[in-house]
Design an enzyme around this catalytic site. Structure first.
Site, PDB file in Angstrom:
ATOM      1  N   ARG A 304       0.956  -0.972  -0.282  1.00 49.01           N
ATOM      2  CA  ARG A 304       0.023  -0.378   0.223  1.00 49.01           C
ATOM      3  C   ARG A 304       0.858   1.296  -0.294  1.00 49.01           C
ATOM      4  NH1 ARG A 304      -5.253   1.475   0.117  1.00 49.01           N
ATOM      5  NH2 ARG A 304      -6.027  -0.789   0.421  1.00 49.01           N
ATOM      6  N   GLU A 706     -10.305   5.796   6.500  1.00 52.87           N
ATOM      7  CA  GLU A 706      -8.825   5.473   6.487  1.00 52.87           C
ATOM      8  C   GLU A 706      -8.269   7.470   6.316  1.00 52.87           C
ATOM      9  OE1 GLU A 706      -7.849   1.852   5.500  1.00 52.87           O
ATOM     10  OE2 GLU A 706      -6.368   1.484   6.992  1.00 52.87           O
TER      11      GLU A 706
HETATM   12  N1  LUZ Z   1      -5.542  -4.215   5.485  1.00 55.56           N
HETATM   13  C1  LUZ Z   1      -4.873  -5.330   4.421  1.00 55.56           C
HETATM   14  C2  LUZ Z   1      -5.752  -3.172   5.305  1.00 55.56           C
HETATM   15  O1  LUZ Z   1      -5.377  -6.735   4.474  1.00 55.56           O
HETATM   16  N2  LUZ Z   1      -5.319  -4.881   3.006  1.00 55.56           N
HETATM   17  C3  LUZ Z   1      -5.222  -3.493   2.672  1.00 55.56           C
HETATM   18  O2  LUZ Z   1      -5.262  -3.239   1.550  1.00 55.56           O
HETATM   19  C4  LUZ Z   1      -5.677  -2.779   4.362  1.00 55.56           C
HETATM   20  N3  LUZ Z   1      -5.622  -1.088   3.624  1.00 55.56           N
HETATM   21  C5  LUZ Z   1      -5.986  -0.441   4.837  1.00 55.56           C
HETATM   22  C6  LUZ Z   1      -5.766  -0.699   6.429  1.00 55.56           C
HETATM   23  N4  LUZ Z   1      -6.120  -2.552   6.185  1.00 55.56           N
HETATM   24 MO1  MOS Z   2      -7.123  -1.513   8.834  1.00 57.40          MO
HETATM   25  S1  MOS Z   2      -5.106  -0.611   9.326  1.00 57.40           S
HETATM   26  O1  MOS Z   2      -7.982  -0.654   8.065  1.00 57.40           O
HETATM   27  O2  MOS Z   2      -7.127  -2.381   9.715  1.00 57.40           O
END
Ligand code: LUZ
Ligand code: MOS
Length: 755
Positions: A304, A706
């Protein structure tokens, strides 16, 4: 619609994990964490601890019937230390006693012998030793090496961001209860009930159907309970399974802070090149991610980071490489933004440095390079309706950027010891789990004979209000009043194979699954009503609990329709399923279209710095944010304001520091500071961008979990801007958090030693 839990929350009646009434015979577990950051275990003396009255058992890795392995992506993390410990606080033993106090006392009686091994707590040092958790990755667009000669200005630099403690109000915990025939039920404070179920099965060598995980609600999570709720659930379950008695394990705050992972610190190197007319032509960046002692979610977080390399800008030539480095601290984990904020900090630092070089405000560069329709992100996806420009322009006019600049300049002319500064901060965040298969969800909807409705999904309520939104979705889909609908606890027996509630996607994914289930029920009810009214089902509609026929209301109302449908033997339960269409990503070429859509926004942030003391205040954060058609403005406002405050905390106040022995120095609420009413911005104001939401957003209402966190980066630059009003030549090192101490030290650098 108000948050469903608001009354229960403010009256203290909401039930969290530790409020679940204990069954008779319940035992309590505490975890003995490694007292050293790296060492070979040479022996441990448990006799005194075991002899303490009330102690029932002490378990170690040898007691695990299945695999001693909880790594979710890479199997590199034992549940209980096996021979070697890799960070302070790594679980080594579980002590089970009649009560919590006794278990804790027993823990202090354990003697632990080890042979020390070298400790690394510095990401740069780990990088130089080539100590990686997994292979690096590179995203590329255009030809960055060839673009530098075309640039009028090229600057290079470093940027670093620190870790961040989640500080969810409810600490980690689980309550495991043995059922008949070797099955287990786990109440867990987890964002990912299915993950907890799967890993507990692996550890106990049980098939997933023998393990039920139920989640009522969480008192906050912020990513800290996406993967890292699992260990505590597995430890409680191991003890409960071994002893065939219920076992509760709830971390005390101090244990939670030092044993669990936090936001990844990053140290990065950038090079940025601009044309004469301020177009960014090239951007090259190397991200060093501090992953901690095991991979945990780091591969996905690293990914990410790469996806968010260029924030809300179009840059034709980009090369971004990211390394995940192994250090001897608790494995870093998911935290709101999931690697995205770390990437945005670097591009904004690069822009700030270029602006400094050119002697212009950074916003002139930001403004020039915002994404336009059809622009490619470095990973190949094309920007569709990128509202970056619309948000930017609206902030600029609604909050009068030119006027504010003038006022600030005027203030700074008059004031010697207080200086004001300003920054603009555009944001862009991709919505979807970056791992495509995770973008699926299920729902199970029951209509009971009296017309009331039970709603089950995979979504975990952690305070964000996803349950409220799902009730809204179901109420709209069935055209009934929200009070008829009860949100059930999230339970793996009712909705299986769920993704964690994460990635800002809880309402989108689960909401679409709810719509799918409700659409099936609607179809069946239209047929039942058609039979009753001897009419074509296609001429039937249900509006606000009333059956309509050919556009006219009838006397048939919801409760009666349901009672009649039951007598007609209509199936009043439906399972819904949703998988985000169109998204894809090919890792072998690092290209694809991984996101359902992007969320945009822009903020104008102002700050005042006391240049004698280093103290500062954030005067205002003014935002135009792309909510789509918000389905619940009150909840979305909560996410926006909370995100802003949390982002500001990360970049200004919150400092996670380890000493050379790998000991966390700010490990309690008396030393670790998050923004409170005194340090939050004096004013947060926002406008919703008036723009149609995309079809992949639930009811056109874009994800809000987020993205607002990212605005905090603007606070950093507003402070720098104020500091530069006092010291015009001041070049910052782009080290966050910019604590008051750092401000003071930057304003008054120590005299160079005379040689
Ligand atoms: N969790 C995850 C996340 O497993 N994959 C993601 O792309 C993600 N993105 C934001 C927050 N949690
Ligand atoms: Mo998350 S950082 O969307 O558990």
């Amino acid at each position: 619609m108000k948050h469903l839990d608001s009354i229960a929350h403010v009256t203290g009646r909401s039930r969290y994990l530790d409020d679940i009434p204990e069954q008779k015979g319940t035992l309590h577990a505490v975890v003995f964490g490694s007292p050293v950051a790296h060492g070979r275990i040479t022996g441990a003396d448990l006799t005194e601890a075991a002899r303490l009255p009330g102690v029932v058992a002490i378990f170690s890795a040898a007691d695990i019937p299945g695999e001693n392995q909880i790594g979710g992506i890479i199997p590199d993390e034992p549940l209980l230390a096996d021979g070697t410990v890799h960070f302070r606080g790594q679980p080594v033993f579980v002590i089970v006693a009649e009560n919590d106090f006794t278990a804790r006392q027993a823990r202090s009686l354990i003697r632990f012998d080890y042979e020390p091994l070298p400790i690394c707590t510095d990401v740069q040092e780990a990088f130089e030793k080539q100590s990686f958790l997994f292979p690096p990755r590179t995203f590329q667009l255009g030809d960055v090496d060839a673009c530098w000669p075309d640039c009028a200005v090229v600057v290079e630099g470093e940027a670093a961001t620190g870790a961040q403690e989640h500080l969810y109000l409810e600490t980690q915990g689980a309550y495991a209860v043995p059922l008949e025939n070797g099955a287990m039920k786990i109440y867990s404070s987890t964002q990912g009930p299915t993950l907890t179920q799967r890993i507990a099965g692996r550890v106990l060598d049980l098939p997933m159907h023998q393990i039920e995980v139920e989640v009522g609600r969480l008192g906050g999570a912020f990513g800290g309970k996406e993967d890292q709720a699992t260990a505590w659930a597995c430890l409680a379950t191991l003890a409960a399974w071994r002893l065939q008695r219920p076992v509760k394990l709830v971390l005390q705050r101090h244990d939670d802070i030092y044993m669990t992972g936090k936001r990844h610190p990053y140290r990065s190197h950038f090079k940025i090149g601009l044309s004469k007319d301020l177009r960014i032509l090239g951007y090259e960046v190397t991200f060093l991610q501090d992953g901690g002692a095991a991979a945990d979610l780091s591969p996905a977080i690293l990914e990410r980071t790469l996806f968010h390399t260029t924030n809300a800008y179009f840059i034709p030539h980009v090369k971004a490489t990211a390394y995940s480095c192994r250090t001897n601290v608790a494995p870093y984990t998911a935290f709101r933004g999931f690697g995205g904020p770390q990437a945005l900090f670097v591009i904004e630092a690069a822009i700030a440095k270029a602006a400094f070089e050119l002697g212009i405000p950074a916003w002139q560069i930001q403004e020039k390079n915002l994404l336009a329709e059809g622009d490619a992100f470095p990973y190949g996806q094309l920007a569709e309706k990128p509202h970056a420009r619309a948000c930017w322009d609206t902030v600029k006019t609604a909050y009068a950027l030119p006027l504010r600049e003038k006022e600030i300049a005027e203030f700074n002319r008059q004031s010697t010891w207080l200086k004001k500064g300003l920054a603009m901060m555009p944001i862009c965040f991709g919505i979807s789990f970056t791992k495509t298969p995770m973008n699926q969800a299920g729902a199970l909807v029951h209509i009971y004979q009296d017309g009331s409705i039970g709603l089950n999904t995979g979504a975990v309520e952690m305070g964000q209000g996803v349950h409220t939104k799902l009730v809204q979705v179901a109420a709209k889909a069935l055209s009934v009043a929200p009070h008829r609908i009860k949100m059930e606890p999230t339970d793996t027996n009712r909705v299986a194979n769920t993704s964690p509630t994460a990635a800002s996607s809880g309402a989108d994914l689960n909401g679409k699954a709810v719509q799918h289930a409700c659409a099936q029920l609607r179809q069946r009810l239209h047929e039942a009503a058609g039979k009753l009214l001897q009419a074509d089902p296609d001429a039937i509609d249900i509006r606000e609990e009333q059956v309509w026929l050919s556009g006219k209301p009838t006397d048939l109302r919801w409760a009666q329709l349901i009672a009649e449908a039951f007598l007609q033997r209509v199936n009043l339960s439906a399972q819904g399923y949703y998988a985000t269409p169109h998204i894809h990503f090919d890792k072998s070429i690092e290209k694809g279209s991984p996101f359902a859509y992007h969320v945009y926004g822009a903020a104008l942030i102002t700050a005042t710095v006391d240049v004698l003391r280093g103290r500062y205040e954030l005067d205002s954060v003014e935002i135009v944010h792309d909510f789509g058609n918000s389905m619940n403005p009150a909840l979305d406002q909560g996410q926006l304001e909370g995100g802003v405050a949390q982002g500001i905390g990360w970049l200004t106040l919150e400092e996670v520091r380890y000493n050379a022995e790998g000991r966390l120095l700010a490990d309690s609420l008396s030393t670790y500071k998050v923004p409170d009413m005194g340090s939050a911005p004096k004013r947060i104001d926002y406008q919703m961008l008036q723009a149609e939401g995309p079809p992949l957003a639930i009811l056109g209402s874009k994800a809000t979990g987020e993205p607002p966190f990212l605005y905090g980066i603007g606070a950093y630059h507003a402070l720098v801007n104020a500091m530069q009003a006092f010291r015009p030549g001041l070049q910052l090192d782009f080290e966050a958090p910019l604590t008051p101490e750092r401000v003071l030290m930057a304003l008054y650098p120590p005299e160079k030693e005379q040689s």
